[in-house]
Design an enzyme around this catalytic site. Structure first.
Site, mmCIF file in Angstrom:
data_model
loop_
_atom_site.group_PDB
_atom_site.id
_atom_site.type_symbol
_atom_site.label_atom_id
_atom_site.label_comp_id
_atom_site.label_asym_id
_atom_site.label_seq_id
_atom_site.Cartn_x
_atom_site.Cartn_y
_atom_site.Cartn_z
ATOM 1 C CG HIS D 122 36.054 40.633 0.452
ATOM 2 N ND1 HIS D 122 36.640 39.443 0.108
ATOM 3 C CD2 HIS D 122 36.552 40.968 1.667
ATOM 4 C CE1 HIS D 122 37.453 39.058 1.088
ATOM 5 N NE2 HIS D 122 37.419 39.965 2.047
ATOM 6 C CB SER D 323 26.525 51.163 9.352
ATOM 7 O OG SER D 323 27.829 50.718 9.530
#
Lengths: 376, 376, 376, 376
Positions: D122, D323
């Site tokens: 990020h 996921s």
């Protein structure tokens, strides 16, 4: 007894022994007590004693004196008011190692810290600071050997952006000047410096000032962070040794930061002399605080006597209050050599240790008088 | 003899002595010889001996053994081929101090230098490097304990812009692996690195390999810059001690750079133990090179015997060639504790020092056998 | 309403609620207004509001209150005279974040800059400076809590080679002392320092002093570079929040320098609370400048009353001019705890926030009187 | 209820509320659960709650939820196998603050440490590193979003002289790629790097992977040093929040080193939101581990369904094993905007959070299909 086979070698040892005996008689210039008898402990020299690593950790090396060492440390921790449960220490190979340890600790706590110490500080401190790659500033001294507070204040003011690490002398080597830790703390507070470290080198005076009522003395009770004291000075020891004490919370910090290298051992040496703790323990058991107190009182009395005696033969001499170090006008080389006196510019000093009795003071005074007469 | 007055204290000493006697019997895991008798020297413990500062400089402190120390240093300088007139050294408080000295020297010569050392290097080296604030890289080891040359080469290649300081083990602590200094030098030349420093930690093997014909060994004759050797290991001593040796030209350089602090003394300690030089001197005079040679031969023979003996009871064991360290499958805690064996992951090691005779090897083998049988 | 199923959990919440109600009654030592009602906004707590990143940039995350936030910022920008078109800001999680932002900005503009702040500065500033790895010097405070200008001037003079970053308190935490930015600027000019940065921490007083005629107050009109103000202090909020404002030209500079990391977002947090802007917006809309002005006037009157009242019961008390913080002689622990008063050495302080009416002041005065009588 | 008096203001709020309701319906691109109801807690918004400083220390500010906060922390500590008695943490304002905390901790432990993180990390991490003035190197990512181990190994090898600080993603933002901490540790061991730090950013997956049998997951049981997890992601919250957890021994180290600034509070914020802990506590009590487990299972099933569904309409899509993030070929702007999808180059992603049911997936699939048809 295993004697060296060659006659030459045995002669060498005999000559050395004889020389030591002679030199002992006029050993007046170093703060090392010669008045001891540790023969009760010699049998322990049959073993390869080794107090490897931290004295408070267990060890698979079983030939050690760690328990004895811990008792010695406890005795010093009590004497110097280390906070219960928050102190740590070890028996070192001398005062230098204790100072190195304290400075190392300070550096780990304040990686950018600036070290301040007075001109009269022992030269080994400068060596240590170089070893540790620590930035430092030498501060002027007063004539008494004490640090110059005005110079310290001005220097601190200029460097307020880096945490100060104050290396305070509780008894300088040459004049037994005592840096007033209380004044230094007031100064730091006055400059609004929130974060600092104080290490005290009390090589000699850590064993004299605590036993003198009314003497200026500073230890953990006064907020210092670590200290170093010598064992071969006032106590007396055949091998150099000492005690390093520090706040445990700070030592844990180092321990943690070096844990990554696979050990919690923060001592400077790895293998450590296991005989020195026995020596210190023996001395403590033989004399106790009471014994040291009366020995110190005797030395102080003799030091006072020495100043009077030297002055009476026309030789300038003075001492700091509560000090056993007598500073005197520098005598000629012959006297320096005979009495093994260390010099600093135009002065020399006699340290009135327990083995320096009035008879020896008289003898030295007579030497000085003779020398004065010859000069006239 | 001054005996401690309290019965309790005397009992404590007696118990400690008895405990030391017992523990000596099964002291097989540390490279410390217990087989010595220095009682001829005890009389020197009546003096506060102190070899303050540089052993080659004069000193006003007269109670010292500097002459003896210089003879000891000369003996080691000869043994380890230090170039005549271009070596310097001192008797240290143990191997760690000698390594610290060598690394300090290297740092002063190469202030930006990068230190390389293998995974099997003693943990005190990492501590020292932190103390000295020296950047460093740990290199992989081979199974033998020797450094992984491929990894070293690759790492050196990447960091060719900073001078390398190679910390070589001439006998690692756990396996007595020897880093091949000749191969490392070839490597450095191959990488066209013009300027480097090699320090050798030969704590134990500095007293074994020179006495074994055909053994891989590296000293000043091979171009190393400094070394550290222990006195309390193969030689045997009641207090940890050692010898640091370095090229004089480099030491002089440090001396000059610290001269501004008003001394030419480059030793790490200030006050230095004056009794240790006597111990080393005594051992050298008693045994001489011839004596050490035969003692080493005996140990090598016993080490070979130990491997066979352990294997014969079904206990995996091996040793490096020319090594007195026997690596064995890790025994259970009870045996580790009794024989004071140091461990590393799934292995332990027995060091076949002069005091470990075949009788003791047999006793340990029997313990292992019993343990093997119980397991089945 | 989704209620926790277990009775135990519901009891826990009920007890906590009851405890909060009780504690609110005697909440007099913190600068946090308890007098608010935002229930009109609770329905927004059904959404995961998130004002990700810069409030002035568009965002693909649509559940936000950025428009509301920008209106809030505009209101503060007007109040604090931010130059039109050249300001930027965001709603923070409290005053600490606003100060961190201002200091970060200052560091990016002056990478070698030295931060100066007074002894009475909130401790979070020292934490922030450590986080930001910024060199800094703490300056002495006057008794009023205001910075000591003489000490600041001397310190600036010594460090004229590095750009100063002045962290000014517009109302210190304990005494509401106001650092005179005008005097500091004169000082900087007098020292011929061409380049500097001034950040103002106006956590509490940014919402009081602008509404008091004749009060010393400093904002963008006076040449400051950034400021931080709290939302949960004078305004009152159930969650800590605040506003950071800075000169846009400087923020753009940071934005450019971090652009290489692929974003122009310079906020400290990434995800940002979207509910806080609603709270601030609601308060502004409910009260307006006129409302805040009269609320401040009431508090000032009550603070004056409090000093008189405490003095009348023989309890020493004082306040800075234009201040709602009443400093008083430190009461005993029981009173400190009941009224939740923060202490500093021998003083404590009562903050006369909007919810502290004369009735509460009387009750506290009576507690002090009782305590005074018991003591006599 | 205090309503804003002006009709305009009330209209503004009503419009905003309506807009939020609409946007919620098609909120599919962010890992933020919208499916929550905390109305039971709204009554606590009548108090200025503030968990000032360390949640484990007492505080004179009595309007707090520290007890609740400690229970929340304990729940996460259990879930993530923090070692009993050796963990510390606090409820943060979001994942970014937790990452900032972990990196700050790492920097204090390794002042010269180099940070490694993958390309898919990020962007706030780069911002944090700049804020902290920490040297760092971005490592390549694999297509899965996982770090490229070969690139990491090579980079580590080159920088072996500085301690590595590995910032590992346990679920990257765009693809939920999981960095294999076990492989990284093996790599570090293989390179003989003795000292390192591993921080895990498990913003989303800290609440999914522990509930999926056989999923790759790494927490304190695997030797990591700190982690950050978000509260407003899988759990769902009206205000961003999260949990930072770290080894207590390391936090104590920071605490000690900032003690000199007069506090042991190591949190990044000073004033801390006291409402967030209530939210997390409520969610935990309502659902428990069992509830989260079944919710995760449902999401995984729906994510699998989404991939199939998108593929069935001819829209390329894939997901990492275990996921809930579905990566798909980048749709046109109109769809991105409607469904609030974040993009990365030629891909976008749908996060199948608890509020994304099959009905919503079908609706999005239909939009994609329509779009595909129009294009043909």
């Amino acid at each position: 007894m295993a004697r060296t086979k060659s006659v030459g070698s045995r002669d060498r040892l005999d000559r050395l022994y004889k020389d030591c005996c002679e030199q002992s008689d006029t050993f007046a210039g170093y703060p090392c007590n010669t008045d001891f008898d540790y023969s009760e402990l010699f049998r322990f020299l049959d073993f390869p004693l080794n107090n490897v690593g931290d004295p408070f950790n267990p060890c698979s090396y079983h030939l050690h004196t760690r328990e004895i060492e811990r008792e010695v440390l406890q005795w010093f921790a009590d004497l110097l008011h280390a906070p219960e449960g928050d102190w740590w220490g070890y028996v070192t190979n001398g005062g230098t190692e204790g100072n190195l340890y304290g400075l190392y600790l300070a550096r780990e706590l304040h990686p950018r810290g600036m070290v301040y110490f007075s001109q009269d500080t022992h030269y080994s401190v400068s060596k240590n600071l170089r070893l540790l790659r620590m930035p430092h500033i030498m501060i002027k001294s007063q004539l008494s050997g004490e640090i110059d507070y005005e110079d310290l204040r001005e220097t601190l003011r200029i460097h307020r952006d880096v945490p100060p690490i104050v290396f305070a002398n509780i008894g300088t080597t040459m004049k037994e000047g005592v840096d007033r830790v209380d004044l230094i703390q007031e100064m730091l507070d006055g400059l609004a410096i929130p974060s600092y470290y104080i290490h005290c080198d009390m090589a000699l005076c850590g064993m004299t000032l605590p036993f003198i009522d009314g003497a200026p003395f500073f230890d953990f009770a006064d907020g210092i962070h670590s200290l170093s004291i010598s064992g071969h000075k006032f106590i007396g020891s055949p091998v150099p040794c000492g005690v390093a004490l520090a706040l445990k919370r700070n030592v844990d910090l180092i321990a943690r930061s070096i844990e990554y290298v696979g050990t919690l051992d923060t001592t400077i040496s790895g293998s450590r002399n296991g005989f020195s703790p026995l020596i210190l323990w023996h001395a403590i058991k033989m004399k106790g605080k009471r014994g040291f107190r009366s020995e110190v009182a005797r030395c102080i009395g003799n030091a006072r006597y020495a100043v009077e005696r030297f002055e009476s033969v026309g030789w300038k001499a003075w001492r700091n209050p509560h000090s056993i170090t007598v500073v005197l006008e520098r005598p000629p080389a012959r006297i320096l050599d005979k009495w093994q006196l260390a010099v600093q510019e135009s002065t020399a000093h006699v340290i009135v240790m327990p083995h320096i009795d009035r008879e020896k003071i008289d003898a030295l005074a007579e030497d000085l008088e003779r020398c004065r007469n010859e000069a006239n």
